[in-house]
Design a protein around this motif. Structure first.
Motif, short mmCIF file in Angstrom:
data_model
loop_
_atom_site.label_atom_id
_atom_site.label_comp_id
_atom_site.label_asym_id
_atom_site.label_seq_id
_atom_site.Cartn_x
_atom_site.Cartn_y
_atom_site.Cartn_z
N UNK A 137 -7.17 -5.45 7.94
CA UNK A 137 -6.50 -4.17 7.73
C UNK A 137 -6.59 -3.78 6.28
N UNK A 138 -6.55 -4.68 5.36
CA UNK A 138 -6.60 -4.36 3.95
C UNK A 138 -8.01 -4.02 3.51
N UNK A 139 -9.04 -4.47 4.19
CA UNK A 139 -10.41 -4.16 3.82
C UNK A 139 -10.73 -2.73 4.12
N UNK A 140 -10.09 -2.20 5.11
CA UNK A 140 -10.38 -0.83 5.50
C UNK A 140 -9.67 0.15 4.58
N UNK A 155 -6.33 1.80 -0.95
CA UNK A 155 -5.14 1.94 -1.80
C UNK A 155 -4.17 0.80 -1.53
N UNK A 156 -3.41 0.47 -2.57
CA UNK A 156 -2.40 -0.58 -2.51
C UNK A 156 -1.08 0.05 -2.09
N UNK A 157 -0.43 -0.46 -1.05
CA UNK A 157 0.82 0.15 -0.61
C UNK A 157 1.97 -0.10 -1.59
N UNK A 158 1.83 -1.02 -2.49
CA UNK A 158 2.91 -1.28 -3.45
C UNK A 158 2.87 -0.30 -4.61
N UNK A 159 1.77 0.29 -4.88
CA UNK A 159 1.65 1.26 -5.97
C UNK A 159 1.69 2.63 -5.33
N UNK A 160 2.66 3.50 -5.80
CA UNK A 160 2.78 4.83 -5.22
C UNK A 160 1.62 5.71 -5.66
N UNK A 161 1.52 6.81 -4.98
CA UNK A 161 0.46 7.78 -5.28
C UNK A 161 0.80 8.47 -6.58
N UNK A 162 -0.20 8.99 -7.32
CA UNK A 162 0.06 9.62 -8.60
C UNK A 162 0.95 10.84 -8.50
N UNK A 163 0.87 11.64 -7.48
CA UNK A 163 1.75 12.83 -7.39
C UNK A 163 3.20 12.40 -7.23
N UNK A 164 3.47 11.27 -6.56
CA UNK A 164 4.84 10.78 -6.43
C UNK A 164 5.38 10.32 -7.80
#
Length: 183
Positions: free
Chosen positions: A8-11, A14-23
């Motif tokens: 699942x992580x290979x697909x 983005x890292x779910x622990x780091x938020x998106x830049x707009x957030x």
């Protein structure tokens, strides 16, 4: 299971622990607005409220200190007055004792003087009664002696000078024999 997580992580890229830049940007803007609002409005009011409370507490502490100093001064004054009242009461007691002793001495002296005066008056009255009794006794003894001598001699002794001399001589002999008998 580990393989499922790796697959699942290979697909995903983005890292779910780091938020998106707009957030991150919108969160930073909201944080700055709230910080500005807090810094300009809330913090000065809080500071003013804390300063007022501090001033009130300091004022109350000053008032308490002043009240405590006044209470201590009043206590010292009360203690001084109490000591003064005690010493004055002691002086009054001593004065009363001295007055009582003086009055007692005066009363004793007055009573002694009255007793001496009454004794002297009684001695004078006794002496006057003795003299009156002696005079009365002499006249009665004299008349009895003249009557007795008239009866013994058989003649009347009417001459007053002779009778008086005879009575005086008889009484003098009586007194001489009485004093000789007492010795």
């Amino acid at each position: 299971m580990l393989q499922a997580v790796l697959a699942a992580t290979e697909g995903e890229t983005s890292n779910p622990l780091i938020p998106a830049p707009y957030d991150i940007i919108w969160s930073a803007v909201c944080f700055v607005v709230i910080l500005f609002f807090f810094w300009r409005l809330v913090l000065p009011r809080m500071k003013k409220l804390l300063d007022e409370r501090s001033a009130a507490i300091e004022g109350n502490i000053e008032k308490a200190d002043v009240a405590q100093r006044e209470a201590e001064a009043a206590l010292e004054q009360y203690t001084a007055q109490l000591a003064e009242a005690r010493s004055e009461a002691a002086k009054i007691r001593e004065q009363a004792r001295a007055d009582a002793q003086r009055i007692g001495s005066e009363i004793n002296a007055q009573a002694q003087a009255d007793a001496e005066r009454v004794k002297a008056n009684a001695q004078v009255a006794i002496e006057a009664d003795r003299q009156a009794a002696l005079v009365s006794l002499r006249s009665e003894v004299g008349s009895l002696a003249i009557d007795l001598a008239s009866g013994v001699v058989g003649e009347s002794l009417s001459d007053d000078a002779k009778a008086t001399a005879l009575v005086d001589r008889f009484l003098a002999d009586l007194e001489a024999s009485d004093t000789a008998g007492k010795k």
